[in-house]
Design an enzyme around this catalytic site. Structure first.
Site: not given
Length: 391
Positions: A34-36, A68, A126, A172, A221
């Protein structure tokens, strides 16, 4: 997914009076790492069986009209004059993909597009990349081009970074486009080289939605990424040869500790140790050592909670309840953080009981009805197209 495609095609026909062409892209869950990704590190995601479907048909007036089905709203743009001007609206994601394709001089005439999907929003699965990749698949069909995986993912990332304004990495979009069923993907986010790793048949991946939503385009974030990049810049300056944080060791970080903020130090420590955990998790999977894999997941959660400070009370409670269950190997927060979901590795024969127990105990302590999904790795958008699915 055939029923969902047919429903989306019908909605498009009703909305625009034309038959359309359908493309689809899945959601994803990240097992570990995560967050890498935005510092060139390692991640281990897999695609899962929620999808966004994009149905497209041509227009003659030079406009792009996105509809949508989920929001029951339209957004309209002049294709030729589209500028990077996000509106903090759901349409920013498909419009951003259109803009990114135009930056590559890919010629696109007017079109109508219907977007429909079942990806839970704000859950860390995601939904944004699913929309982006489904849109890109539809637009490349409309333009008569075929983009390779790396290009498709990179353009969708550019849409989210430079148009929407969310500071995501490549993970993602890459796994949503390029995943393969029955496999987890170990992705090197610098080189975009990847391995496809089988999950043992006797385990299931269970996703538990805390029902606490997060938004990645603003807020904490972005703050975390700024802190990471500030720390990375110090290490790059002081330790020649460190091009990205994935090149740094804990010794490099310690040597620079007094030159960065305490928060940058902790965020960088999470990422350096997380990269180590991902590579160790690869070896655990290859050896079918799910006990070791689960231990690495717990260590990853603690690091996200304590060093990255991106967990929350509800997520921590879900992990605590999960690890009290005898057939759960590991549990951790997944996604950008600040809510969303946990990912859990559970013995297949115990998955239903695991879900029932977790939901009961979580509701008793929070009053929240958690959504849980028992999943397996699914195909990405490109594989769906090749296999005769949506494309």
């Amino acid at each position: 997914m055939k029923v969902e495609e047919e429903q989306a095609l019908q909605v498009h026909q009703q909305q625009f009076g034309q038959q359309g062409h359908a493309s689809a892209a899945p959601a994803r869950v990240n097992l570990i790492g995560e967050h890498t990704d935005y510092t060139g590190g390692f991640v281990m995601p897999m695609a899962i069986g929620f999808h966004t479907i994009a149905v497209i048909s041509p227009r003659q007036d030079g406009r792009a009209i996105f509809y949508s089905a989920n929001y029951k709203e339209e957004a309209s743009f002049e294709v030729a004059s589209l500028k990077a001007a996000p509106r903090d609206h759901w349409s920013d994601y498909p419009a951003g993909v259109l803009w990114a394709l135009q930056q590559e001089s890919i010629s696109l005439g007017g079109f109508s597009m219907t977007l429909a999907g079942d990806v839970p929003l704000g859950a860390g699965l995601s939904s944004s990349a699913s929309v982006e990749v489904a849109t890109a698949m539809a637009l490349q069909h409309h333009a008569g081009v075929k983009l390779p995986l790396e290009k498709l993912a990179t353009l969708c990332r550019r849409a989210e970074n430079d148009y929407v304004g969310a500071k995501c990495g490549i993970m993602d979009q890459f796994v949503v486009a390029g995943a393969v069923a029955h496999r987890a993907m170990l992705l090197d986010c610098r080189s975009l080289a990847f391995d496809l790793l089988p999950l043992p048949e006797q385990i299931r991946v269970v996703i538990c939605n805390s029902m606490v939503k997060h938004a990645v385009a603003t807020g904490e974030y972005g703050d975390r990424r700024d802190e990471v990049e500030a720390g990375q810049a110090v290490i790059q300056r002081e330790r020649p040869g460190v091009n990205l944080l994935r090149d740094a060791t804990l010794e490099d970080l310690e040597a620079c500790k007094n030159m960065m903020s305490a928060s940058s130090f902790m965020r960088c420590r999470h990422i350096i140790t997380e990269n180590q955990r991902v590579t160790a998790a690869r070896e655990a999977l290859l050896q079918e050592d799910m006990k070791r894999f689960g231990t690495l997941m717990i260590e990853a959660h603690k690091s996200m909670r304590d060093d990255f400070q991106a967990s929350c009370a509800e997520i921590d409670l879900l992990v605590e309840i999960a690890m009290q269950q005898p057939d759960c190997f590991g549990s951790r927060i997944t996604g950008g953080g600040f809510g969303g979901c946990t990912v859990n590795i559970v013995r297949a024969e115990s998955a239903e009981q695991f879900v029932a127990t977790l939901q009961e105990q979580y509701a008793a302590k929070t009053g929240i009805a958690a959504q849980c999904f028992v999943t397996a790795p699914s195909d990405g958008a490109l594989a769906l197209a090749v296999d005769g699915g949506a494309e």
